[in-house]
Write an enzyme that holds these catalytic residues in place. Structure first.
Site, PDB file in Angstrom:
ATOM      1  N   ASP B  29       0.555  -1.136   0.262  1.00  0.00           N
ATOM      2  CA  ASP B  29       0.036  -0.062  -0.320  1.00  0.00           C
ATOM      3  C   ASP B  29       0.969   1.319   0.152  1.00  0.00           C
ATOM      4  O   ASP B  29       1.764   1.096   0.591  1.00  0.00           O
ATOM      5  CB  ASP B  29      -0.890  -0.196   1.499  1.00  0.00           C
ATOM      6  CG  ASP B  29      -1.645   1.042   1.617  1.00  0.00           C
ATOM      7  OD1 ASP B  29      -2.508   1.502  -0.171  1.00  0.00           O
ATOM      8  OD2 ASP B  29      -1.576   1.576   2.611  1.00  0.00           O
ATOM      9  N   ASP B  31      -0.121   5.458   0.907  1.00  0.00           N
ATOM     10  CA  ASP B  31       0.242   6.107   2.321  1.00  0.00           C
ATOM     11  C   ASP B  31      -0.069   5.501   3.146  1.00  0.00           C
ATOM     12  O   ASP B  31      -0.807   4.739   3.949  1.00  0.00           O
ATOM     13  CB  ASP B  31      -1.272   6.620   1.856  1.00  0.00           C
ATOM     14  CG  ASP B  31      -1.410   8.076   2.390  1.00  0.00           C
ATOM     15  OD1 ASP B  31      -0.616   8.789   2.298  1.00  0.00           O
ATOM     16  OD2 ASP B  31      -2.683   9.119   3.050  1.00  0.00           O
ATOM     17  N   LYS B 225      -9.423  -2.531  -2.934  1.00  0.00           N
ATOM     18  CA  LYS B 225      -8.772  -3.149  -1.525  1.00  0.00           C
ATOM     19  C   LYS B 225     -10.467  -2.831  -0.796  1.00  0.00           C
ATOM     20  O   LYS B 225     -10.771  -2.084  -0.745  1.00  0.00           O
ATOM     21  CB  LYS B 225      -7.876  -2.456  -1.014  1.00  0.00           C
ATOM     22  CG  LYS B 225      -6.348  -2.504  -1.450  1.00  0.00           C
ATOM     23  CD  LYS B 225      -5.532  -2.197  -0.393  1.00  0.00           C
ATOM     24  CE  LYS B 225      -5.301  -0.514  -0.979  1.00  0.00           C
ATOM     25  NZ  LYS B 225      -4.619  -0.202  -0.400  1.00  0.00           N
ATOM     26  N   ASP B 250      -1.383  -0.748   5.899  1.00  0.00           N
ATOM     27  CA  ASP B 250      -1.057   0.489   7.440  1.00  0.00           C
ATOM     28  C   ASP B 250      -2.474  -0.147   8.124  1.00  0.00           C
ATOM     29  O   ASP B 250      -2.970   0.505   8.843  1.00  0.00           O
ATOM     30  CB  ASP B 250      -0.380   1.531   6.985  1.00  0.00           C
ATOM     31  CG  ASP B 250      -1.480   2.908   6.555  1.00  0.00           C
ATOM     32  OD1 ASP B 250      -2.033   2.289   5.534  1.00  0.00           O
ATOM     33  OD2 ASP B 250      -1.385   3.837   6.991  1.00  0.00           O
TER      34      ASP B 250
END
Lengths: 306, 306
Positions: B29, B31, B225, B250
């Site tokens: 991922d 960010d 996602k 995250d």
């Protein structure tokens, strides 16, 4: 909140007098029952006169929150109907009534995603508000480091139909709900579609509410149909037993469900969005007690049985 | 769609080499893993170099649909990272890839509620579209009898994050989905919040999607996602076994769930939105295989075990 108790199949209304005599209050949905868009449905004035002459209490309920009670009063007047403000319960009024019922503090503020009706009712009830149509032209510049300020005194976010809906309002409402401790999330209704013009169905209050549900992952408290808040309020205010109420509407999933959730008798009229085919489809799980073409059938069915 | 299989509690990553050796592909991922807003997270370039030197395939996945693959490529370049367009999978690209995967007819059109990234990817894939930013200034005059015309050739409505979201777009998308036979309803993602600026959380694509769910009463097909579409696409395109992939992210409810739904190994990094307290809270049902502070722990944990 909604209860989907299976009822026996709806019966065609044959003896209107029997139904009329069995209750003391009629609650009417407006659009599709009293009027369609800007046109009065045939025979409505005579029907209301008949019911009043028999001493029945009449109440007019609508999920539309764009107008206040007073503004709705003018619509009835324009259509030549003698209906008082006190007989009208729009979801705009229900918002203010709900806040009063929970003693929402007067030093807190209400952020409004919605139109003038909600603002007018909040003002009449003495609540401080912000948002509404004036936020309709606000834009967000997403520059690096930009932060949207929001008022920490906002203790409730009210969401209703809003043709000036935009991202500014979504973010302001979301911040208030997520970051102000105890902030309420109140919806006027979750109707998928609404009849703003006769020409087509328009995305309804359910779209504005859905946006806030998506960003807050919280469920709103709904004050309009089919939630029972307005029914409980009416029963309490007028001291009516719910079994003494007949709810009359053109929609199964709001009006009829609203009546059933409240324990009232229910009458579906086919003068609005629901056809006989839809009512009798095996996919339809919501069965009113009775159905008929339009409320003025009260006149002819009465004549037939005399 | 989401599977909430209970996994054993996450383990702190102790031996990075063992994890690295056990897979052939890392999906990251962006960010909160590679960057935060506009700042690169410490040690990222060296970590990616290490993984490349070991022959690992690297893939960068983001639910953000406001940019195209090419535009994301520039962001990586600006941050000094050597990443090719082909390694980047944004949900804007996933929309076009999905339409290709189902042979969406080229003579049909796509109505877009979203930003430039989606338009660019549709254009590259050869699809006709309408909507997007240019509908951001359109207003509706709700005069009596007014009807909004819509294109009957619209065969798919795509909804992603859109800072120019308005009622015109809600109504156009709703009409297309409700009235065009077989019209698809595709969402880039349903994220409640997104990090458009570092300063606060912003209402995410979930709000635009929620609005259309509210007005259509239909559920969208999600290509981002935690839906497994992108994972399936990657596995198919590169011929990778999913057990040979480690998903690094995250967020528990998008990244880790995405990895678990796809049958991959999962690593949570604490450099983004999830704290150790949240991970270990009894309310959290999503447990990755491993967790660590940031991806550059691959370097130090490696050193410690040599």
């Amino acid at each position: 909140m909604a209860s989907f108790t299976t009822h026996a199949s709806a019966q065609p209304l044959k003896n209107a007098d029997e139904l009329i005599d069995s209750v003391e209050t009629f609650i009417f949905d407006c659009d599709g029952v009293i009027w369609k868009g800007d046109s009065l449905i045939e025979g409505v004035p005579e029907t209301l006169d008949l019911l009043r002459s028999k001493g029945k209490r009449l109440v007019f309920v609508t999920n539309n929150s764009t107008k206040s009670r007073k503004q709705y009063g003018k619509k009835f007047e324009t259509l030549g109907l003698d209906v008082s403000e006190e007989e009208i319960f729009a979801s705009s009024f229900a918002v203010a009534a709900y806040l009063k019922s929970i003693d929402f503090p007067k030093n807190k503020k209400v952020y409004v995603i919605g139109e003038e009706g909600i603002l007018k009712e909040l003002e009449l009830a003495g609540y401080q508000y912000l948002g509404g149509p004036e936020d309709g032209s606000k834009k967000i510049e997403l520059k690096p480091g930009f932060l949207m300020e929001h008022d920490e005194e906002v203790g409730a976010v009210v969401v209703g139909f809003d043709r000036y809906f935009n991202y500014y309002k979504v973010q302001y409402g979301t911040l208030s709900i997520r970051e102000n401790p105890g902030c309420l999330f109140i919806a006027t209704n979750r109707d998928a579609v609404t009849h703003l013009t006769d020409a087509q169905e328009w995305a309804g209050g359910g779209s504005m509410v859905g946006a806030l549900v998506g960003s807050t992952q919280r469920e709103p408290l709904v004050v309009g149909k089919p939630s029972t808040f307005m029914m409980d309020y009416l029963a309490d205010k007028f001291g009516i037993q719910k079994s003494q109420i007949c709810m009359v509407g053109d929609r199964l999933d709001t009006d009829i469900l609203f009546g059933q959730n409240g324990g009232c008798k229910t009458l579906l009229v086919l003068s609005g969005v629901t056809s006989l085919t839809t009512l009798q489809s095996p996919n339809n799980k919501i069965q009113p007690d009775f159905y008929t073409n339009k409320i003025s059938d009260f006149l002819s069915l009465k004549a037939a049985t005399v």
